[in-house]
Design a protein around this motif. Structure first.
Motif, PDB file in Angstrom:
ATOM      1  N   GLU A   1       0.812  -1.215   0.000  1.00  0.00           N
ATOM      2  CA  GLU A   1       0.000   0.000   0.000  1.00  0.00           C
ATOM      3  C   GLU A   1       0.848   1.269   0.000  1.00  0.00           C
ATOM      4  O   GLU A   1       1.861   1.352   0.692  1.00  0.00           O
ATOM      5  CB  GLU A   1      -0.903   0.037   1.236  1.00  0.00           C
ATOM      6  N   THR A   2       0.380   2.245  -0.778  1.00  0.00           N
ATOM      7  CA  THR A   2       0.985   3.581  -0.772  1.00  0.00           C
ATOM      8  C   THR A   2      -0.103   4.629  -0.630  1.00  0.00           C
ATOM      9  O   THR A   2      -1.295   4.344  -0.821  1.00  0.00           O
ATOM     10  CB  THR A   2       1.779   3.844  -2.066  1.00  0.00           C
ATOM     11  N   PHE A   3       0.325   5.819  -0.290  1.00  0.00           N
ATOM     12  CA  PHE A   3      -0.564   6.984  -0.193  1.00  0.00           C
ATOM     13  C   PHE A   3      -0.118   7.987  -1.251  1.00  0.00           C
ATOM     14  O   PHE A   3       1.064   8.300  -1.355  1.00  0.00           O
ATOM     15  CB  PHE A   3      -0.461   7.606   1.200  1.00  0.00           C
ATOM     16  N   HIS A   4      -1.060   8.457  -2.059  1.00  0.00           N
ATOM     17  CA  HIS A   4      -0.777   9.492  -3.056  1.00  0.00           C
ATOM     18  C   HIS A   4      -1.652  10.707  -2.759  1.00  0.00           C
ATOM     19  O   HIS A   4      -2.864  10.567  -2.580  1.00  0.00           O
ATOM     20  CB  HIS A   4      -1.113   9.001  -4.470  1.00  0.00           C
ATOM     21  N   CYS A   5      -1.053  11.870  -2.718  1.00  0.00           N
ATOM     22  CA  CYS A   5      -1.815  13.100  -2.499  1.00  0.00           C
ATOM     23  C   CYS A   5      -1.529  14.088  -3.623  1.00  0.00           C
ATOM     24  O   CYS A   5      -0.383  14.488  -3.842  1.00  0.00           O
ATOM     25  CB  CYS A   5      -1.447  13.731  -1.156  1.00  0.00           C
ATOM     26  N   TRP A   6      -2.574  14.472  -4.333  1.00  0.00           N
ATOM     27  CA  TRP A   6      -2.474  15.454  -5.410  1.00  0.00           C
ATOM     28  C   TRP A   6      -3.078  16.777  -4.940  1.00  0.00           C
ATOM     29  O   TRP A   6      -4.249  16.823  -4.573  1.00  0.00           O
ATOM     30  CB  TRP A   6      -3.231  14.961  -6.639  1.00  0.00           C
ATOM     31  N   LEU A   7      -2.289  17.819  -4.953  1.00  0.00           N
ATOM     32  CA  LEU A   7      -2.785  19.149  -4.623  1.00  0.00           C
ATOM     33  C   LEU A   7      -3.229  19.837  -5.911  1.00  0.00           C
ATOM     34  O   LEU A   7      -2.575  19.700  -6.957  1.00  0.00           O
ATOM     35  CB  LEU A   7      -1.703  19.999  -3.949  1.00  0.00           C
ATOM     36  N   PHE A   8      -4.335  20.552  -5.825  1.00  0.00           N
ATOM     37  CA  PHE A   8      -4.797  21.305  -6.988  1.00  0.00           C
ATOM     38  C   PHE A   8      -5.419  22.613  -6.518  1.00  0.00           C
ATOM     39  O   PHE A   8      -5.817  22.765  -5.365  1.00  0.00           O
ATOM     40  CB  PHE A   8      -5.803  20.489  -7.811  1.00  0.00           C
ATOM     41  N   GLU A   9      -5.473  23.578  -7.429  1.00  0.00           N
ATOM     42  CA  GLU A   9      -6.104  24.851  -7.108  1.00  0.00           C
ATOM     43  C   GLU A   9      -6.915  25.340  -8.292  1.00  0.00           C
ATOM     44  O   GLU A   9      -6.622  25.026  -9.448  1.00  0.00           O
ATOM     45  CB  GLU A   9      -5.063  25.909  -6.719  1.00  0.00           C
ATOM     46  N   GLU A  10      -7.949  26.095  -7.998  1.00  0.00           N
ATOM     47  CA  GLU A  10      -8.758  26.727  -9.028  1.00  0.00           C
ATOM     48  C   GLU A  10      -8.430  28.217  -9.073  1.00  0.00           C
ATOM     49  O   GLU A  10      -8.320  28.873  -8.034  1.00  0.00           O
ATOM     50  CB  GLU A  10     -10.233  26.539  -8.723  1.00  0.00           C
ATOM     51  N   LYS A  11      -8.265  28.712 -10.272  1.00  0.00           N
ATOM     52  CA  LYS A  11      -7.995  30.134 -10.471  1.00  0.00           C
ATOM     53  C   LYS A  11      -8.848  30.593 -11.638  1.00  0.00           C
ATOM     54  O   LYS A  11      -8.574  30.257 -12.787  1.00  0.00           O
ATOM     55  CB  LYS A  11      -6.504  30.348 -10.761  1.00  0.00           C
ATOM     56  N   GLY A  12      -9.921  31.335 -11.326  1.00  0.00           N
ATOM     57  CA  GLY A  12     -10.871  31.684 -12.371  1.00  0.00           C
ATOM     58  C   GLY A  12     -11.536  30.428 -12.888  1.00  0.00           C
ATOM     59  O   GLY A  12     -12.040  29.609 -12.127  1.00  0.00           O
ATOM     60  N   ASN A  13     -11.487  30.237 -14.191  1.00  0.00           N
ATOM     61  CA  ASN A  13     -12.074  29.046 -14.800  1.00  0.00           C
ATOM     62  C   ASN A  13     -11.044  27.945 -15.040  1.00  0.00           C
ATOM     63  O   ASN A  13     -11.343  26.945 -15.695  1.00  0.00           O
ATOM     64  CB  ASN A  13     -12.727  29.415 -16.150  1.00  0.00           C
ATOM     65  N   GLU A  14      -9.850  28.135 -14.526  1.00  0.00           N
ATOM     66  CA  GLU A  14      -8.773  27.179 -14.768  1.00  0.00           C
ATOM     67  C   GLU A  14      -8.448  26.377 -13.505  1.00  0.00           C
ATOM     68  O   GLU A  14      -8.589  26.865 -12.386  1.00  0.00           O
ATOM     69  CB  GLU A  14      -7.500  27.897 -15.237  1.00  0.00           C
ATOM     70  N   THR A  15      -8.005  25.136 -13.712  1.00  0.00           N
ATOM     71  CA  THR A  15      -7.582  24.273 -12.618  1.00  0.00           C
ATOM     72  C   THR A  15      -6.110  23.935 -12.815  1.00  0.00           C
ATOM     73  O   THR A  15      -5.681  23.599 -13.927  1.00  0.00           O
ATOM     74  CB  THR A  15      -8.403  22.971 -12.597  1.00  0.00           C
ATOM     75  N   TYR A  16      -5.346  24.012 -11.729  1.00  0.00           N
ATOM     76  CA  TYR A  16      -3.914  23.737 -11.776  1.00  0.00           C
ATOM     77  C   TYR A  16      -3.576  22.579 -10.852  1.00  0.00           C
ATOM     78  O   TYR A  16      -4.100  22.495  -9.743  1.00  0.00           O
ATOM     79  CB  TYR A  16      -3.110  24.982 -11.378  1.00  0.00           C
ATOM     80  N   VAL A  17      -2.693  21.707 -11.324  1.00  0.00           N
ATOM     81  CA  VAL A  17      -2.265  20.543 -10.556  1.00  0.00           C
ATOM     82  C   VAL A  17      -0.813  20.736 -10.143  1.00  0.00           C
ATOM     83  O   VAL A  17       0.005  21.227 -10.919  1.00  0.00           O
ATOM     84  CB  VAL A  17      -2.394  19.253 -11.394  1.00  0.00           C
TER      85      VAL A  17
END
Length: 200
Positions: A31-47
């Motif tokens: 087993e592993t743990f994966h964490c993806w951070l993302f943010e929304e800026k206006g109509n765009e999503t960033y990873v």
């Protein structure tokens, strides 16, 4: 002290415990743990991606999951997750803020290991500016547009732009700048982030 991991068969049945180095040598499921951070800026999503240090044994200098690590024997997935995020990118997260994306079984094979992971995948929406303190394993954290990343996977382009969140430096990125996870895994991440953005 050696990391001890619980090992499984492909159907998630526990087989026992083993040292991490032997797990990767023998190709045991773990087993592993994966964490993806993302943010929304206006109509765009960033990873957000981390850049692996050049001295890493596997995939040095390539961009990878924002924060990830092994779940040690006897450790809960979320406890492992909070620990790994703190260790790798210096950010403290609350378990309740982590969004469960589900589980994904992935095989990642290189000249130095046979990595068969039962990935417990989570994401975290960045609602305010975070402070990142990187350690020895990570040399940078960048963000890229979610749709640009999808275009790169689709071979609709050969290069996309990224921005360091540590120093705002602009980068030009190609497919081979990223850890070669299974394409289905990357598409799973894109789909899950897009779905959750719609819900927020």
């Amino acid at each position: 002290m050696a990391e001890i991991l619980t090992v499984f068969d492909r159907n998630m049945n526990v087989k026992g415990e083993k040292e991490r180095s032997l797990v990767h040598l023998d190709g045991d499921w773990h087993e592993t743990f994966h964490c993806w951070l993302f943010e929304e800026k206006g109509n765009e999503t960033y990873v957000y991606f981390q850049k692996r240090a050049e001295n890493k044994k596997e995939f040095p200098g390539l961009f990878d999951i924002t924060a990830a690590g092994h779940v040690e024997a006897g450790e809960s997935v979320l406890s492992a997750g909070v620990r790994e995020v703190k260790e790798e990118i210096g950010t403290t997260v609350d378990e309740k803020d982590l969004i469960n994306m589900g589980m994904f079984q992935e095989e990642l094979i290189s000249s130095t290991l046979i990595d068969r992971e039962i990935c417990n995948v989570y994401m975290l929406s960045i609602l305010e500016k975070l402070e990142f303190i990187i350690g020895e394993e990570v040399t940078d954290i960048i963000k890229i547009n979610l749709r640009d990343w999808e275009r790169l996977l689709d071979d609709d382009c050969t290069c996309i732009n990224g921005t360091s969140v540590l120093n705002e430096k602009k980068l030009s990125l190609r497919k081979d700048d990223f850890v070669p996870h299974e394409e289905d895994y990357y598409r799973f991440i894109i789909t899950q982030i897009a779905k959750n953005v719609e819900k927020l």
